[in-house]
Structures are given as C-alpha cells and as structure tokens.
Write a protein that holds these residues in place. Structure first.
Motif, PDB file in Angstrom:
ATOM      1  N   ARG A  44      -7.360  -1.179  -1.377  1.00  0.00           N
ATOM      2  CA  ARG A  44      -6.202  -1.755  -2.065  1.00  0.00           C
ATOM      3  C   ARG A  44      -6.034  -3.234  -1.707  1.00  0.00           C
ATOM      4  O   ARG A  44      -5.746  -4.071  -2.564  1.00  0.00           O
ATOM      5  CB  ARG A  44      -4.933  -0.992  -1.680  1.00  0.00           C
ATOM      6  N   ILE A  45      -6.182  -3.538  -0.427  1.00  0.00           N
ATOM      7  CA  ILE A  45      -6.024  -4.925  -0.001  1.00  0.00           C
ATOM      8  C   ILE A  45      -7.062  -5.809  -0.673  1.00  0.00           C
ATOM      9  O   ILE A  45      -6.741  -6.891  -1.194  1.00  0.00           O
ATOM     10  CB  ILE A  45      -6.123  -5.026   1.538  1.00  0.00           C
ATOM     11  N   LEU A  79      -4.838  -7.023  -3.862  1.00  0.00           N
ATOM     12  CA  LEU A  79      -4.180  -8.169  -3.248  1.00  0.00           C
ATOM     13  C   LEU A  79      -5.087  -9.383  -3.125  1.00  0.00           C
ATOM     14  O   LEU A  79      -4.698 -10.495  -3.467  1.00  0.00           O
ATOM     15  CB  LEU A  79      -3.623  -7.770  -1.871  1.00  0.00           C
ATOM     16  N   ALA A  80      -6.294  -9.190  -2.621  1.00  0.00           N
ATOM     17  CA  ALA A  80      -7.194 -10.338  -2.458  1.00  0.00           C
ATOM     18  C   ALA A  80      -7.782 -10.770  -3.800  1.00  0.00           C
ATOM     19  O   ALA A  80      -7.668 -11.934  -4.204  1.00  0.00           O
ATOM     20  CB  ALA A  80      -8.302  -9.996  -1.465  1.00  0.00           C
ATOM     21  N   ASN A  81      -8.410  -9.834  -4.515  1.00  0.00           N
ATOM     22  CA  ASN A  81      -9.102 -10.177  -5.769  1.00  0.00           C
ATOM     23  C   ASN A  81      -8.144 -10.547  -6.892  1.00  0.00           C
ATOM     24  O   ASN A  81      -8.357 -11.535  -7.600  1.00  0.00           O
ATOM     25  CB  ASN A  81      -9.972  -9.008  -6.229  1.00  0.00           C
ATOM     26  N   PHE A 110       0.831  -1.208   0.000  1.00  0.00           N
ATOM     27  CA  PHE A 110       0.000   0.000   0.000  1.00  0.00           C
ATOM     28  C   PHE A 110       0.865   1.257   0.000  1.00  0.00           C
ATOM     29  O   PHE A 110       0.611   2.200  -0.765  1.00  0.00           O
ATOM     30  CB  PHE A 110      -0.926   0.009   1.208  1.00  0.00           C
ATOM     31  N   LEU A 111       1.880   1.296   0.841  1.00  0.00           N
ATOM     32  CA  LEU A 111       2.726   2.482   0.933  1.00  0.00           C
ATOM     33  C   LEU A 111       3.367   2.823  -0.408  1.00  0.00           C
ATOM     34  O   LEU A 111       3.464   3.988  -0.787  1.00  0.00           O
ATOM     35  CB  LEU A 111       3.824   2.265   1.980  1.00  0.00           C
ATOM     36  N   ARG A 144     -10.150 -11.459   2.004  1.00  0.00           N
ATOM     37  CA  ARG A 144     -10.969 -10.263   1.801  1.00  0.00           C
ATOM     38  C   ARG A 144     -11.416  -9.716   3.145  1.00  0.00           C
ATOM     39  O   ARG A 144     -11.595 -10.438   4.116  1.00  0.00           O
ATOM     40  CB  ARG A 144     -12.186 -10.562   0.927  1.00  0.00           C
ATOM     41  N   ILE A 145     -11.622  -8.411   3.169  1.00  0.00           N
ATOM     42  CA  ILE A 145     -11.975  -7.710   4.403  1.00  0.00           C
ATOM     43  C   ILE A 145     -13.350  -7.089   4.249  1.00  0.00           C
ATOM     44  O   ILE A 145     -13.675  -6.508   3.202  1.00  0.00           O
ATOM     45  CB  ILE A 145     -10.933  -6.614   4.711  1.00  0.00           C
TER      46      ILE A 145
END
Length: 652
Positions: free
Chosen positions: A345-346, A350-352, A324-325, A509-510
């Motif tokens: 972003r996650i 990253l997840a998808n 992310f940074l 996923r969140i």
C-alpha cells in the motif's frame, strides 16, 4: 453553514500494559470520522477513555504488589501517549476512576433501583473474569467463555439484578422500527436472532466477592457490575448526574457509538435497556466494526501475534499507518493484516500515486517556469474531464463518509489522484515545454494539476493529519479558505501566479524484500519486550491462553548442529545456516546476524522447530526455525544444547 452537533464515542479501553494496532484501528477510525465532521463545520464532541474497575485489574495489581489505582495510573499514561503518537483528536478522555463518574454511576444505580428495575437476590452461575461477563450454562462453548475461549469460574454470591427481561419486547420493537440503529445490518440480525428472540434473562449488576469497583451507595458491601459502570461513561462524561449537565443537554443523544463487534450486545441491548429505565433517549447509531486478523485469528498478546503501532509509525510515518488501517479493510468487516500488504500500500498508493503526483508537479513548475506559473485559463477536453472527475469524486466521497464506509471514501479519493496522474500523461508537459508558442497551454496544464492536488489535500485531512500540511507548504497555500470544506467543490481558487517550493519526498519507496525481513525482526523484538513486561498473573484472570498437551505435541523440536553459515546477500539481519539434523541436512534462515557472525555459528548445537512450513525470504527458502531467547531490549541468544547430544534428538 449551520453549527450542527455531532457526538462520537469509542469504547473505553481496558488498561492493558500494551495496546496493539487492533486497538488503534477503532480509535483512528473514530478520529477520521470526527475530523471529517469538524471539516464540515460540525460542533464535535469526541470521547474516549479507560475502563478501570473489575476483578481482573484487582488481581493483576495484587500480583504486582501495588494498589489497583497505582496500576491503572501507570498504564493509562501509556495509553494517552499512544493516542498522542497516533494524533487522536479526542475532546475528552474519561477514566472510570474519576470522582465525578463514580458519583454519577452511584446515582444511576440508585435511580434504577428506585424505578423498581433493580432487586436483590443471589447469583449462581459462570463468570469470565477477563471479559468481566456472566454466562448461563447454555451460553458456554465446551464449558468455556463463548467470547474469549478462556476458562470460566463458578460464582455464588448475593447480588443485585437488573430486570433486563422486562425490556426485551421494547428493545426488539425499537431496533426493528429504527433502521440503522445497529450497523452493519449483520450485527442487527445477530442481536435479534441470537440474543433478543431466544429471550433475555435478568442481569446480575453487583458483586460482593471483590472490592475494586464503585460501591453501591445504599449497600456498601456490593460494587456495581463493571459493564454498568463502563457503559454509563457515555453520559457521565457529559456531566449527567452532576451539578453541571450542560454538555449532556448539548450533545446527548450520541450520534455514534463506535465499538468492536465483540461488545455490540452490551451496547445494543444492556445499554439501551438501562437508558429506557432511566427515561433517557437512546443513541442514534451503534456501529460494530470488525477485527484486524493475523494468521486467521484476532490479535492477542497471549498468541504472540500483536503488532506494535509505535514500531510501524517510527518506520513509515504516522500518515502511512493511518491510511493503511482505514484503506485496507472495508469498515465493519474483518480484515487481514500482513506486513506485505502494508508495504505494498505504501509503495503503490502513497509513493507511486500520491507522492509522485505532488513531487513531479512541483518539480515541473520549478523546471519549466522557475517556480511561478504565468497562468491563463484554457478549456481543453482533458481539462473539462479532470474538473468533472473532481466534482464526481467529492460527491461519492461524501456519501461514503456519511455511511461510515471509510475505505470506500479513500477508494473514491484515489480515483481523482490517479485521474490527475493520467491528466499529466495526456497533456505531456515534457512535450509542451519544447514549443515556446505552447507555454500558456503548459502553464494551464500544470495549474490544473496543482488545483486538483489542492482538492485532494482537503479530502485527505480526515485520514492523514500531516501530509495535507506538507502539500500546502509545497503549493504555498496559506489562506485557510482554500483548504476549507466549502472550497472542495470550487475549481480555480489557487493564485494565478502560483509559486511552489520543493519539499521532502512525501512517501519514499520501500525495498519490499529487504524491508519485510527487517520489519519482522523489529516487530518480534517489540513483542518479546511486551511479553517480558507483561504482569505475572497466578489465577484465572490471566490473559494467557493455555494450550493442551495435544497442541504442544504438534510442534516438533529437535537438536541440530550448524555445519555452515553465511550472510544472506542483500540482508544485514539474515544468516543462511546449514543445519545437520540426524542424517538430514537443512537450510534455515535466521535473523541473528546482529548477534552472531557466520564463523561463530559453525559448530553450534541448537534447538530447531523442524515441522514449520517452508518459507521464502530474500530469494532463499528456509526449512525450519532456530530457537532464540530475547531479553526486554530484543537482544537474541541461541537456545543451545549444553549436554552436546547428537543432532536429531527430540526436545521434550
């Protein structure tokens, strides 16, 4: 590949009690660059450290009843712990209290004096203790420090001066004849237009009004100005001025000084002038990166808007935060940090994209072939386009990294990740598996996806330190030659009988709405603890940024009475409180369900911030804030009205 050398530095950090995510940003970026260069076969020296002298530290230590060395020893330990948490692969950590550095700085100061570039006089002017910086009257902004906005102190004392003005023309000529010496271009323009062309004044380089610093060897009543001390670390860390300067001979000049934009002028004007006086080569590049911004301003402990990187790493994992940074902000520019952007972003990238690609690839190989591919090469149009995309991405990625455009490099990498996901949709393994005659085609398609993931894993290495290893474990890659930089442009290196092993989900996923509430609570608790642990400071050296009575008058505080309360559906932390404020009734959400039940809230006389902009959380709109106190562990307690005044009374 020829064993080329690369020397990269971060600024040495002031030993603050708590480094925040903004500090991590610079160091993570430097780490990614260092890892990229190592991946390419460079002999890398990556330097970071701490800047431990100065009046500010002396005052803090005195307020805590300890010596300056005792204070910095404690804080430096915490900084090293954070860099370990962030997996920073520095090669050397310098402290300006290290004996070898102290001795070398004394030699440097003496050499500048012997060269005729340091002379004794008297300094009378303005000094910002938090920034450890001298300013002339015309440089102040509204009578305050132009960098941090804090009050400055009038200083009058005997001092040594460095003939900075002597090097003005030489600096302008050098900068203009060496494109890219100061980057981005906007920083170079600023240095020339705002500092060099208006004219340089000689620099005060010693102090006599305090003692915590490096003594001037030939005049012990003076200590070396902290910026001369700090900037010299880039060569003293390599052994310059010592009996063994082999590292200096090997790595200097530095290839890259990576610094925050607020200290570019020290690195691009004062530091080169010192080097010119010493007759030493100048660094090849000074890159001034931007800030991570929250609510329109730079992160600051005194503003209460800092983000604790440990909280983020503990919740989402190191690689998610490093990604992310470096992805969210165009390197060199300011970038806004929000919890929403982080979680988005996650989930999205990253997840998808990445996590789902690895998971479904391994899953299909196991489902359709029992975990081992019977691969025979094919050459469909889909295959050729995927291979071509991989080659193009590697070239663009390398160009972006060489230009320090870290976000652009990740953008290019995600082109390949998304193209690989699209390739799966194009080849449709779930259709091919139904036809026994198309098993070779199915195996080839899954092999190509796995091979693309191998290349992706190589390109991930500078940015993510853990995820590539997890991918290699699932693809059963044990031969390091398959993950070396030379292998990134070669297609088809995976074993023809590739065997996979299903691993943990790389990036779960969140739940965005639920997580935003919980994350905000966790960050506030960490901030409350940091404030509680912050040293008490009794003078102008304080990090605290004061507000005026006019600023305070903007906040409308009133008493209120909770007449109803219930748990917000889907949240373990939020209570939905109906609060009576005079003749008005409001709904105010509070993250205090851990400390108060709805039944306990009813009847409470509370203090309310009444003029906050309404905010939507978990589908509910909150019209204000109920004030709470927080202890060092983050436990919350309502601020109540012990006189039981009627609701709606003004709080002063």
């Amino acid at each position: 590949m020829e064993n080329k050398k690369f020397y990269i530095t971060t600024p040495i950090y002031y030993p603050s009690d708590k480094l925040h995510i903004g500090h991590s940003y610079c160091t993570v970026a430097a780490d990614a660059i260092a890892r990229y260069k190592r991946l390419q076969g460079y002999d890398v020296m990556f330097l970071t450290g701490t800047d431990e002298h100065g009046q500010k530290i002396e005052r803090i230590a005195k307020s805590q009843g300890v010596t300056p060395k005792q204070y910095v020893d404690k804080v430096v330990s915490g900084i090293k712990d954070l860099w370990k948490e962030m997996d920073i692969s520095y090669d050397k950590f310098i402290r300006t209290t290290d004996d070898y550095h102290v001795k070398a700085v004394q030699k440097i100061f003496r050499a500048l004096y012997d060269n005729g570039d340091i002379y004794k006089s008297h300094y009378e002017g303005w000094y910002c203790t938090p920034c450890e910086t001298f300013f002339t009257e015309h440089q102040l902004v509204d009578g305050k420090c132009p960098d941090c906005g804090r009050p400055v102190e009038k200083v009058k004392e005997e001092a040594y001066f460095f003939r900075l003005s002597k090097y003005q023309d030489a600096l302008i000529d050098y900068i203009e004849s060496h494109p890219g010496f100061i980057s981005p271009q906007s920083r170079q323009t600023e240095m020339i237009a705002n500092f060099l062309k208006p004219g340089l004044e000689d620099l005060c380089v010693s102090r006599t009004s305090f003692t915590w610093g490096i003594p001037v060897e030939f005049d012990p009543g003076h200590i070396v100005y902290v910026w001369v001390d700090a900037l010299s670390n880039y060569i003293t860390a390599l052994g310059y001025g010592s009996d063994d300067d082999s590292l200096y001979q090997k790595y200097w000049p530095a290839d890259l000084h990576l610094v925050g934009k607020e200290i570019v002028r020290f690195h691009s004007i004062i530091w080169p002038a010192i080097l010119m006086s010493l007759g030493l080569p100048l660094p090849k590049k000074i890159f001034g990166h931007g800030w991570l911004i929250i609510d329109g301003g730079k992160m600051s402990k005194s503003k209460g808007n800092v983000v604790d990187p440990k909280v983020l790493v503990d919740r989402y994992g190191l690689d998610a935060i490093r990604y992310f940074l470096l992805r969210e902000v165009a390197f060199g520019q300011d970038g806004n940090f929000t919890n929403e952007a982080l979680i988005q972003r996650i989930n999205s990238d990253l997840a998808n994209d990445l996590g789902n690609l690895v998971s479904r690839t391994v899953g299909m190989i196991q489902k359709y072939f029992g975990g081992t591919l019977p691969y025979e090469q094919t050459g469909t149009d889909f295959d050729l386009d995927l291979i071509r995309t991989a080659g193009d991405v590697v070239k663009k990625y390398e160009t972006a990294m060489d230009q320090l455009q870290l976000s652009d490099a990740l953008t290019e990498l995600w082109v390949l990740i998304r193209r690989t996901n699209k390739y799966i949709d194009e080849t449709q393994p779930w259709v091919l598996c139904k036809d026994p005659d198309r098993q070779p085609e199915l195996a080839a398609a899954l092999y190509n996806v796995a091979e693309s993931i191998r290349i992706i894993s190589i390109l991930l290495q500078p940015f993510m330190t853990q995820t590539p290893k997890k991918i290699w474990a699932q693809l059963n890659i044990k031969d390091e030659r398959l993950t070396a930089w030379e292998a990134v442009t070669q297609w088809g290196l995976l074993a023809r009988d590739l065997t996979v092993s299903k691993g943990e989900t790389l990036f779960p996923r969140i739940d965005m709405q639920k997580e935003l509430v919980e994350l905000e609570t966790a960050l506030k608790a960490a901030q409350a603890q940091a404030v509680a642990n912050q040293p008490k400071q009794e003078d102008a050296a304080s990090d605290e940024e004061f507000i005026t009575i006019d600023d305070f008058d903007k906040v409308k505080l009133v008493t209120g009475e909770v007449i109803a309360s219930e748990q917000v559906k889907g949240s373990k932390k939020l209570l939905k409180n109906t609060v009576k404020i005079g003749d008005e009734t409001r709904i105010i959400l509070s993250g205090i369900a851990k400390y108060y039940t709805p039944e306990e809230m009813v009847g409470k006389k509370v203090v309310v911030v009444a003029n906050l902009v309404p905010r939507k959380m978990m589908g509910e709109v909150s019209h204000g804030m109920i004030l709470c106190a927080a202890d060092a562990e983050g436990h919350l307690s309502l601020m109540t009205d012990d006189k039981q005044f009627p609701s709606g009374c003004e709080v002063r």
